[in-house]
Design an enzyme around this catalytic site. Sequence first.
Site, mmCIF file in Angstrom:
data_model
loop_
_atom_site.group_PDB
_atom_site.id
_atom_site.type_symbol
_atom_site.label_atom_id
_atom_site.label_comp_id
_atom_site.label_asym_id
_atom_site.label_seq_id
_atom_site.Cartn_x
_atom_site.Cartn_y
_atom_site.Cartn_z
ATOM 1 N N ARG A 106 2.640 4.843 4.595
ATOM 2 C CA ARG A 106 2.860 5.915 3.634
ATOM 3 C C ARG A 106 2.283 7.195 4.205
ATOM 4 O O ARG A 106 1.086 7.266 4.463
ATOM 5 C CB ARG A 106 2.142 5.537 2.335
ATOM 6 C CG ARG A 106 2.691 6.223 1.144
ATOM 7 C CD ARG A 106 2.444 5.463 -0.132
ATOM 8 N NE ARG A 106 1.079 5.398 -0.571
ATOM 9 C CZ ARG A 106 0.705 5.556 -1.828
ATOM 10 N NH1 ARG A 106 1.604 5.819 -2.734
ATOM 11 N NH2 ARG A 106 -0.542 5.427 -2.181
ATOM 12 N N THR A 110 3.160 13.517 2.226
ATOM 13 C CA THR A 110 4.419 13.519 1.465
ATOM 14 C C THR A 110 4.561 12.265 0.603
ATOM 15 O O THR A 110 5.420 12.224 -0.274
ATOM 16 C CB THR A 110 5.615 13.540 2.425
ATOM 17 O OG1 THR A 110 5.593 12.309 3.191
ATOM 18 C CG2 THR A 110 5.549 14.714 3.392
ATOM 19 N N ASP A 202 -6.550 0.163 -3.400
ATOM 20 C CA ASP A 202 -5.681 0.013 -2.236
ATOM 21 C C ASP A 202 -5.629 -1.472 -1.860
ATOM 22 O O ASP A 202 -6.624 -2.051 -1.408
ATOM 23 C CB ASP A 202 -6.226 0.840 -1.067
ATOM 24 C CG ASP A 202 -5.244 0.864 0.088
ATOM 25 O OD1 ASP A 202 -4.790 1.955 0.457
ATOM 26 O OD2 ASP A 202 -4.914 -0.228 0.627
ATOM 27 N N ASP A 205 -6.539 -2.368 1.812
ATOM 28 C CA ASP A 205 -7.978 -2.253 2.085
ATOM 29 C C ASP A 205 -8.761 -3.391 1.438
ATOM 30 O O ASP A 205 -9.681 -3.943 2.031
ATOM 31 C CB ASP A 205 -8.518 -0.911 1.559
ATOM 32 C CG ASP A 205 -8.168 0.243 2.478
ATOM 33 O OD1 ASP A 205 -7.757 -0.016 3.632
ATOM 34 O OD2 ASP A 205 -8.297 1.404 2.048
#
Length: 211
Positions: A106, A110, A202, A205
């Site tokens: 990702r 953006t 996340d 993570d």
Amino acid sequence: MTAGTVHLIDHPLVQHKLTLLRKKATSVSSFTRLLDEVSALMAYELTRDMPMHTVEIETPLATMASRLIDGKKFVLVPILRAGLGFLTGMRSVVPGARVGHIGLYRDPKTLGAVEYYFKMPSGMRERDAIVLDPMLATGNSAIAAVDRLKQCRPRSIRYVCLLTCPEGLGNFHRQHPDVPVYTAAIDDGLNEHGYIVPGLGDAGDRLFGTR
Ligand code: URA
């Protein structure tokens, strides 16, 4: 909200494990184990209407016609890297499934998806594809992954995630109304960084301990 089909998997075992996955105190090792367990449970729902064929077998007492699914027809497609967290559990239930990988990251500015890896098994036109990613957030990665996968023309595509939100589902189904989404929860929405809220943080993570 969306034209596509959404299957909300609200089985108590799935919801219990999802609660533990959401807790910020859950360790990396527990997170990994829980994701294995929850993905195996979700595989039951995903494979509920898969085609079966009949074979003749012998029990200790008699010959009978009995049914099998053809696991080799499945292709599990984790989106790297968090999608790998769904793979062990799914493979424990469908061990014959083949595995293809889609590498997307990702762009932090953006939030768009950038492809860096794509490898599928042969014979994709005869396979039923199940795309794996724990978080369907903005929908950008999901859309890019399915765009790319459709170039291989699999027989069917399903998308499985643990969590999603109305924006992500809407974006995804605007582009791919033909692809059903299987999820354990639809959360409130996205924050300004594109994270699902309340979510679980996340997923990559938390799975790999990289923070
Ligand atoms: N990816 C994640 O890992 N978590 C989110 O909340 C959104 C995208």
